[in-house]
Design an enzyme around this catalytic site. Structure first.
Site, short mmCIF file in Angstrom:
data_model
loop_
_atom_site.label_atom_id
_atom_site.label_comp_id
_atom_site.label_asym_id
_atom_site.label_seq_id
_atom_site.Cartn_x
_atom_site.Cartn_y
_atom_site.Cartn_z
CE LYS A 13 -2.50 -0.27 3.76
NZ LYS A 13 -2.62 -1.49 4.29
NE ARG A 87 -5.94 -0.58 10.16
CZ ARG A 87 -4.89 0.01 10.04
NH1 ARG A 87 -5.03 1.27 9.64
NH2 ARG A 87 -3.89 -0.90 9.78
NE ARG A 126 6.41 -3.60 6.39
CZ ARG A 126 5.09 -3.15 6.07
NH1 ARG A 126 4.46 -2.67 4.98
NH2 ARG A 126 4.00 -3.00 7.29
NE ARG A 152 5.52 -0.66 10.44
CZ ARG A 152 4.46 -0.55 9.72
NH1 ARG A 152 4.56 0.16 8.58
NH2 ARG A 152 3.16 -0.74 10.06
NE ARG A 163 0.35 -4.00 11.56
CZ ARG A 163 1.17 -3.83 10.72
NH1 ARG A 163 2.56 -4.47 10.81
NH2 ARG A 163 1.30 -3.08 9.71
P1 AMP Z 1 -0.94 0.66 9.60
O1 AMP Z 1 0.52 1.23 9.33
O2 AMP Z 1 -1.91 1.39 8.57
O3 AMP Z 1 -0.91 -0.85 9.41
O4 AMP Z 1 -1.41 1.20 11.06
C1 AMP Z 1 -0.37 0.98 12.06
C2 AMP Z 1 -1.32 0.80 13.35
O5 AMP Z 1 -1.84 2.26 13.71
C3 AMP Z 1 -2.52 -0.04 13.41
O6 AMP Z 1 -2.00 -1.42 13.69
C4 AMP Z 1 -3.29 0.55 14.48
O7 AMP Z 1 -3.12 0.40 15.51
C5 AMP Z 1 -3.19 1.95 14.05
N1 AMP Z 1 -4.29 2.44 13.05
C6 AMP Z 1 -3.88 3.02 11.91
N2 AMP Z 1 -5.05 3.46 11.11
C7 AMP Z 1 -6.09 3.12 12.12
C8 AMP Z 1 -7.38 3.33 11.87
N3 AMP Z 1 -8.03 3.86 10.68
N4 AMP Z 1 -8.18 2.97 12.88
C9 AMP Z 1 -7.76 2.19 14.18
N5 AMP Z 1 -6.24 2.26 14.12
C10 AMP Z 1 -5.66 2.65 13.15
#
Ligand code: AMP
Length: 216
Positions: A13, A87, A126, A152, A163
């Site tokens: 993404k 989400r 990654r 990360r 996740r």
């Molecule tokens: P990502 O990099 O998009 O995988 O986001 C990393 C972390 O940020 C996720 O595992 C959640 O803990 C938090 N997060 C990001 N976007 C959201 C969202 N729209 N709603 C809730 N938590 C989020």
């Protein structure tokens, strides 16, 4: 143009978001990146940061407010791309309301589909630059500042599994919500260039349709 980029962690993404943003001259907004940056700057509550580090979802209200403030900035006037938002259904409803209030055209959803086995392998290799945040697909040093790359924290296998599970649970209802004209599922298990070409042509076609509809 409002673009929502859906896809599991590790599906590419971030790479596609950056390319789409450059091509269509709109900002790419990642709620995950915003949360991680706020946590490392000490600007976010410990509870939310623990959820981010542990792969759980943070509170809808917190992310909604973050997104509302971000898209109120002038660079979002002609549209924006959201990566990692919405989400949940309440987030999707909140976004719909924001779009209507700003008189923007309804979102184009790009859903990058990648099989689970490929994702686990991608997440394991990654790496991220601890200084500038740039993501790389393998270990090494940062092209920009030469810093040694590190995994990360939330890509560790147990957290990555959580996740992915959270992603699977949220996907069904959201896809139901967006199913229809603006929804596009794309095979993300291909070279990034091929994925981008398909996205670019469908967004170009969408732009033309929107332009024609608005000029009637
Ligand atoms: P990502 O990099 O998009 O995988 O986001 C990393 C972390 O940020 C996720 O595992 C959640 O803990 C938090 N997060 C990001 N976007 C959201 C969202 N729209 N709603 C809730 N938590 C989020």
């Amino acid at each position: 143009m409002v673009i929502l980029l859906f896809g599991p962690p590790g599906c590419g993404k971030g790479t596609q978001a950056a390319r789409i943003a450059r091509r269509f001259d709109i900002p790419a907004i990642s709620t995950g990146e915003m949360l991680r940056a706020a946590c490392s700057a000490g600007e976010q509550q410990g509870e939310a940061c623990a959820l981010v580090a542990g792969g759980g979802l943070v509170d809808d209200d917190l992310v909604n407010v973050m997104v509302e403030r971000r898209i109120a900035r002038p660079d979002c006037r002609n549209g924006f791309l959201l990566d990692g938002f919405p989400r949940t259904l309440p987030q999707a409803e909140f976004l719909q309301d924001l779009i209507e209030r700003r008189d923007l055209v309804g979102p184009t959803v790009i859903h990058l589909d990648v099989p689970a086995e490929a994702l686990i392998a991608r997440l394991a290799s990654r790496r991220q630059c601890p200084r500038c945040g740039q993501i790389y697909s393998q270990p090494g040093t940062c092209d920009t500042d030469g810093t040694d790359l590190a995994p990360r924290a939330d890509d560790r296998p147990t957290v990555a599994e959580r996740r992915l599970r959270a992603y699977r649970e949220m996907t069904g209802p959201l896809i139901e919500y967006y199913r229809g004209d603006g929804y596009h599922r794309i095979d993300g298990d291909r070279p990034p260039e091929a994925v981008f070409q398909q996205i670019e042509s469908l967004l170009e076609a969408r732009l033309v349709r929107v332009h024609v509809a608005r000029s009637r």
